[in-house]
Motif scaffolding. Structure first.
Motif, PDB file in Angstrom:
ATOM      1  N   ALA A  99       0.830  -1.207   0.000  1.00  0.00           N
ATOM      2  CA  ALA A  99       0.000   0.000   0.000  1.00  0.00           C
ATOM      3  C   ALA A  99       0.862   1.253   0.000  1.00  0.00           C
ATOM      4  CB  ALA A  99      -0.921   0.000   1.219  1.00  0.00           C
ATOM      5  N   THR A 100       1.925   1.271   0.782  1.00  0.00           N
ATOM      6  CA  THR A 100       2.804   2.440   0.868  1.00  0.00           C
ATOM      7  C   THR A 100       3.495   2.712  -0.460  1.00  0.00           C
ATOM      8  OG1 THR A 100       3.209   2.002   3.221  1.00  0.00           O
ATOM      9  CG2 THR A 100       4.769   3.444   2.088  1.00  0.00           C
ATOM     10  N   ALA A 126       0.985   5.811  -7.431  1.00  0.00           N
ATOM     11  CA  ALA A 126       0.748   5.384  -8.816  1.00  0.00           C
ATOM     12  C   ALA A 126      -0.696   4.950  -9.004  1.00  0.00           C
ATOM     13  CB  ALA A 126       1.701   4.244  -9.190  1.00  0.00           C
ATOM     14  N   ASP A 127      -1.327   4.432  -7.950  1.00  0.00           N
ATOM     15  CA  ASP A 127      -2.721   4.012  -8.033  1.00  0.00           C
ATOM     16  C   ASP A 127      -3.641   5.214  -8.201  1.00  0.00           C
ATOM     17  OD1 ASP A 127      -4.667   1.916  -7.961  1.00  0.00           O
ATOM     18  OD2 ASP A 127      -5.243   2.600  -5.978  1.00  0.00           O
ATOM     19  N   VAL A 128      -3.350   6.317  -7.508  1.00  0.00           N
ATOM     20  CA  VAL A 128      -4.141   7.549  -7.649  1.00  0.00           C
ATOM     21  C   VAL A 128      -4.051   8.070  -9.078  1.00  0.00           C
ATOM     22  CG1 VAL A 128      -4.318   9.977  -6.962  1.00  0.00           C
ATOM     23  CG2 VAL A 128      -3.968   8.209  -5.219  1.00  0.00           C
ATOM     24  N   VAL A 129      -2.833   8.133  -9.609  1.00  0.00           N
ATOM     25  CA  VAL A 129      -2.634   8.620 -10.985  1.00  0.00           C
ATOM     26  C   VAL A 129      -3.348   7.699 -11.965  1.00  0.00           C
ATOM     27  CG1 VAL A 129      -0.913   9.015 -12.790  1.00  0.00           C
ATOM     28  CG2 VAL A 129      -0.446   9.749 -10.448  1.00  0.00           C
ATOM     29  N   LYS A 130      -3.215   6.405 -11.773  1.00  0.00           N
ATOM     30  CA  LYS A 130      -3.867   5.436 -12.649  1.00  0.00           C
ATOM     31  C   LYS A 130      -5.376   5.610 -12.658  1.00  0.00           C
ATOM     32  CE  LYS A 130      -5.229   1.756 -10.988  1.00  0.00           C
ATOM     33  NZ  LYS A 130      -6.476   1.125 -10.455  1.00  0.00           N
ATOM     34  N   LEU A 136      -1.564  12.397  -3.312  1.00  0.00           N
ATOM     35  CA  LEU A 136      -1.120  11.146  -3.920  1.00  0.00           C
ATOM     36  C   LEU A 136      -1.401   9.951  -3.022  1.00  0.00           C
ATOM     37  CD1 LEU A 136       2.323  12.276  -5.394  1.00  0.00           C
ATOM     38  CD2 LEU A 136       0.195  11.895  -6.633  1.00  0.00           C
ATOM     39  N   TYR A 137      -1.756  10.237  -1.761  1.00  0.00           N
ATOM     40  CA  TYR A 137      -2.080   9.157  -0.835  1.00  0.00           C
ATOM     41  C   TYR A 137      -3.563   9.158  -0.478  1.00  0.00           C
ATOM     42  CZ  TYR A 137       2.637   7.481  -0.355  1.00  0.00           C
ATOM     43  OH  TYR A 137       3.855   6.903  -0.621  1.00  0.00           O
ATOM     44  N   LYS A 138      -4.375   9.775  -1.351  1.00  0.00           N
ATOM     45  CA  LYS A 138      -5.816   9.666  -1.157  1.00  0.00           C
ATOM     46  C   LYS A 138      -6.223   8.205  -1.302  1.00  0.00           C
ATOM     47  CE  LYS A 138      -7.546  14.201  -2.488  1.00  0.00           C
ATOM     48  NZ  LYS A 138      -8.394  14.964  -3.431  1.00  0.00           N
ATOM     49  N   GLY A 139      -7.042   7.768  -0.367  1.00  0.00           N
ATOM     50  CA  GLY A 139      -7.464   6.378  -0.397  1.00  0.00           C
ATOM     51  C   GLY A 139      -6.463   5.425   0.222  1.00  0.00           C
ATOM     52  N   PHE A 140      -5.388   5.968   0.867  1.00  0.00           N
ATOM     53  CA  PHE A 140      -4.370   5.082   1.433  1.00  0.00           C
ATOM     54  C   PHE A 140      -4.948   4.156   2.498  1.00  0.00           C
ATOM     55  CE2 PHE A 140      -1.339   4.100   4.818  1.00  0.00           C
ATOM     56  CZ  PHE A 140      -0.378   3.413   4.099  1.00  0.00           C
ATOM     57  N   LEU A 141      -5.799   4.725   3.388  1.00  0.00           N
ATOM     58  CA  LEU A 141      -6.343   3.911   4.475  1.00  0.00           C
ATOM     59  C   LEU A 141      -7.149   2.724   3.950  1.00  0.00           C
ATOM     60  CD1 LEU A 141      -6.520   3.514   7.487  1.00  0.00           C
ATOM     61  CD2 LEU A 141      -8.509   5.041   7.540  1.00  0.00           C
TER      62      LEU A 141
END
Length: 325
Positions: free
Chosen positions: A245-246, A251-255, A291-296
């Motif tokens: 996740a870290t 890259a997941d946000v950009v994708k 860039l860490y939106k949705g990290f949790l």
């Protein structure tokens, strides 16, 4: 190549169950089980990653912004505004994706690992960290590139409920319809929209997942003397989920944003020129931590996803008469 742990198995059983095809099928089954259990967190994560992004309404250039919500509020909002079953919206292409993605990533990693062990005359089931990392990155990148069209369809299906609440015309009505529309607007190449950040994300995620799981599992067993058991699988899975996740969330946000953006009649994106432009716009307009939106939810999902996957994977292997992975 794990000969010391498998010499007691019957030869026919061993060769069949440890074959390329069987490993592929077991990987897909385990991945789909994990996907069904944790999918609502993936949908919540996708909705969170789109928040704060500029949106171009159909037929105009009016810029709007969506309301900010946290993880729990987003999930509850989906249930309240769209219905509980909408937490599984887009799950069909997600399951299709794992038919390609999870099967390819596991057999690729397994093949590369065994090849490196054979080349170096290794007699145990472990590899040096840098070699395991190379296997994980390669397996993740190849698997995600092949599965990118299914990922694109999944993201667009996930966002349909939100679009309708905002009064926008639906873009797609089903996974099959989404597939046809993508090809119609952007050709076959359009199916790989967002594939660059997607491949980058998958390489990092599998570096975190496959490499961490493999390395941590061997380290725990070596240092504690514990057998290859569920306790070791749980501890390894939690570590793998955190590292994955870290490393993979930016890259997941950009994708997600690249795949979700509206396109013109030629299939060209209306918000971003590419993944680098999306990255720069996100950071400049919303700050680095966007860039860490949705990290949790990514982390909360990856831990049980990894746990469900690896426990299922190891248990199925055990039922087929194979030793621990």
């Amino acid at each position: 190549m794990q000969q010391t742990t498998r010499t007691e198995m019957r030869p026919v059983k061993y060769h069949y169950a440890d074959s390329f095809l069987c490993t592929y099928v077991v990987s897909v089954i385990a991945a789909n089980m994990a996907e069904l259990v944790t999918y609502p967190l993936d949908l919540t994560k996708t909705r969170l990653q789109i928040q704060g992004e500029a949106a171009v309404s159909e037929g105009s250039r009016i810029v709007t912004r969506t309301q900010y919500r946290g993880m729990l509020a987003t999930a509850l909002g989906i249930v309240r505004e769209e219905g509980a079953l909408k937490l599984w919206q887009g799950v069909t292409p997600a399951l299709y994706r794992h038919v390609v993605y999870s099967g390819v990533r596991i057999v690729t990693y397994d093949t590369l690992r065994k090849s490196m062990m054979a080349a170096n005359h290794e007699t145990n089931a472990s590899l040096p960290l840098h070699k395991s990392a190379l296997c994980g990155v390669t397996a993740g990148a190849l698997a995600q590139w092949m599965a990118s069209p299914a990922d694109l369809v999944k993201v667009q299906c996930q966002m349909e409920g939100k679009r309708r609440l905002l009064g926008l015309e639906p873009r797609v009505h089903s996974a099959a319809h989404a597939f046809r529309e993508i090809v119609k607007r952007g050709g076959v190449r359009g199916l790989w929209k967002g594939s660059v950040p997607n491949v980058q994300r998958a390489a990092l995620v599998n570096l975190g997942d496959l490499t961490t799981y493999d390395t941590v599992k061997r380290a725990i067993m070596r240092r504690t003397g514990l057998p290859d058991c569920h306790l070791v699988h749980v501890a390894s899975s939690v570590c793998a989920g955190l590292v994955a996740a870290t490393m993979g969330t930016p890259a997941d946000v950009v994708k997600t944003r690249i795949m979700n953006q509206p396109v013109d009649s030629t299939g060209r994106g209306l918000l971003y020129k590419g993944s680098v432009d999306c990255l720069m716009q996100t950071v400049s307009k919303e700050g680095f931590f966007a860039l860490y939106k949705g990290f949790l939810p990514v982390w909360i999902r990856m831990a049980p996803w990894s746990l469900t996957f690896w426990l299922s994977f190891e248990q199925i292997r055990s039922m087929l008469g194979i030793g621990g992975y």
